[in-house]
Scaffold this active site. Structure first.
Site, mmCIF file in Angstrom:
data_model
loop_
_atom_site.group_PDB
_atom_site.id
_atom_site.type_symbol
_atom_site.label_atom_id
_atom_site.label_comp_id
_atom_site.label_asym_id
_atom_site.label_seq_id
_atom_site.Cartn_x
_atom_site.Cartn_y
_atom_site.Cartn_z
ATOM 1 C CB SER A 238 84.220 5.340 41.626
ATOM 2 O OG SER A 238 85.215 4.285 42.100
ATOM 3 C CE LYS B 64 88.347 6.779 43.210
ATOM 4 N NZ LYS B 64 87.384 5.810 43.298
ATOM 5 C CB SER C 146 88.318 5.226 38.912
ATOM 6 O OG SER C 146 86.936 5.244 39.763
ATOM 7 C CE LYS D 106 85.699 8.858 39.256
ATOM 8 N NZ LYS D 106 85.657 7.302 38.562
#
Length: 375
Positions: A76, A79, A136, A238
């Site tokens: 993720s 992203k 997420s 993140k």
């Protein structure tokens, strides 16, 4: 009477065994999304993760790196690049934060971590960005990709073009959210390059990444960053995880006039990821304050046992917010069901009245048609 099958001839049996052997040898290469183990941690590393890099954002200097060019799936962390492109789209005047984004069936059905989007839902772009950072949300990532790029494949092409422009030489992206895909990989060094450019272009974007909890239409999700609310000065960025990557994290923290930015890829579990992130930041700030000659030297004086993070902190916050939101959600649901019942009842009444009114008209018309006409 039961039939007794005849044994296969020797030649046929040999051929069958030969093809089974070929299939067994090829099996490990079949299926790009199969579950595989996280990357190995170097036995003599200073931090207990596969790959790591620490950067002094103010002095433009790398303070520490370990196995920073190892190819690892980004999960993720992808992203961040998707959000970067969405903010570029807004900055260019092609959209606004309050632009309404239609959620397609494909976006609503995207699996993995989600913010809870529904098919044909209309969601402001800013809320989708928040869903990408906090929840997420793979569903949010797909909705944004379709909105910004016109389609997911076009958006992925934009992602790879942006990565090349930033100088991410060892990264390749196959989707906008980071779910497992064949040929999708990055390095800690490239993720640092991405995060550095992202923060320099949009420093205020940290508002998305340091939000702890998101409530979308009654679905409450929370930020998995273990440093938020626990490490002084930590305010983003993140987390990421898939089987093949282990536990990843891009993180940043400020102390006084100093800001550090770091990347961890391939931590074996969430606790090690959080602990090693804290150790790296502590060691980095010691070097910046001239309290240690190097990050590696500082790390040797920082036992992992000294770090105790509450890995459920933001989850507990989400639980409290959900409990507070439930009475109002039930109230809204009750009003919604009452309104729907009233609307259905009104519709049925109108239909019944229309039927009663239409019957005499048909009867009168039939009577008129039955009267004798003058010749």
């Amino acid at each position: 009477m039961s039939r007794i099958s005849r044994p296969l001839p020797f030649r046929a049996t040999a051929h069958l065994l030969f093809f089974l052997l070929l299939f067994a040898l090829a099996a490990p290469q079949i299926g790009p999304d199969r579950a595989v183990a996280a990357p190995a941690v170097p036995p003599h590393g200073f931090v207990g993760v596969c790959s790591a890099i620490l950067y002094d954002l103010d002095n433009d200097a790398i303070l520490f790196e370990q196995n920073a060019d190892e190819h690892i799936p980004p999960a993720s962390l992808t992203k961040v690049l998707s959000m970067f492109l969405a903010l570029d789209h807004i900055s260019a005047g092609h959209a606004a934060f309050d632009s309404v984004v239609p959620v397609s069936r494909a976006a609503a059905r995207t699996g993995g971590s989600r913010m809870g989007l529904r098919n044909r839902e209309q969601v402001p772009l800013e809320e989708l960005l928040m869903g990408m950072a906090v929840s997420s949300g793979n569903d949010a990532s797909m909705a944004v990709a379709e909105f910004v790029g016109g389609s997911a494949p076009s958006f992925v092409n934009m992602m790879n073009a942006k990565a090349r422009m930033l100088g991410m030489r060892d990264s390749r992206f196959r989707n906008p959210h980071g779910l497992p895909a064949q040929g999708q990989y990055t390095t800690a060094r490239d993720m640092l390059t991405l995060a550095r450019a992202y923060l320099r272009a949009y420093p205020w974007a940290l508002k998305f990444h340091n939000t702890h909890v998101l409530n979308h239409q009654g679905r409450v999700t929370w930020n998995k960053n273990p440093l938020l609310g626990q490490y002084p000065g930590a305010d983003g960025l993140k987390t990421g995880w898939v089987n093949a990557s282990g536990y990843n994290l891009i993180f940043t923290a400020s102390r006084g006039d100093k800001r550090l930015l770091a990347v961890i890829l391939g931590a074996p579990d969430v606790r090690v990821r959080g602990t090693e992130a804290c150790r790296l930041l502590d060691a980095g700030f010691q070097v910046c304050g001239n309290q240690a000659v190097s990050v590696a030297a500082a790390l040797t004086q920082m036992p992992q046992e000294n770090y105790r993070l509450d890995l459920r902190k933001t989850a507990h916050e989400a639980g409290r917010q959900y409990a507070q939101a439930q009475p109002e959600a039930r109230k809204q649901a009750k009003h919604g069901s009452q309104n729907k019942y009233a609307k259905n009842k009104k519709h049925k009444n109108r239909k019944a009245v229309k039927q009663r009114v239409s019957r005499p008209q048909h009867s009168r018309q039939a009577a008129q048609n039955s009267r004798p006409r003058a010749s």
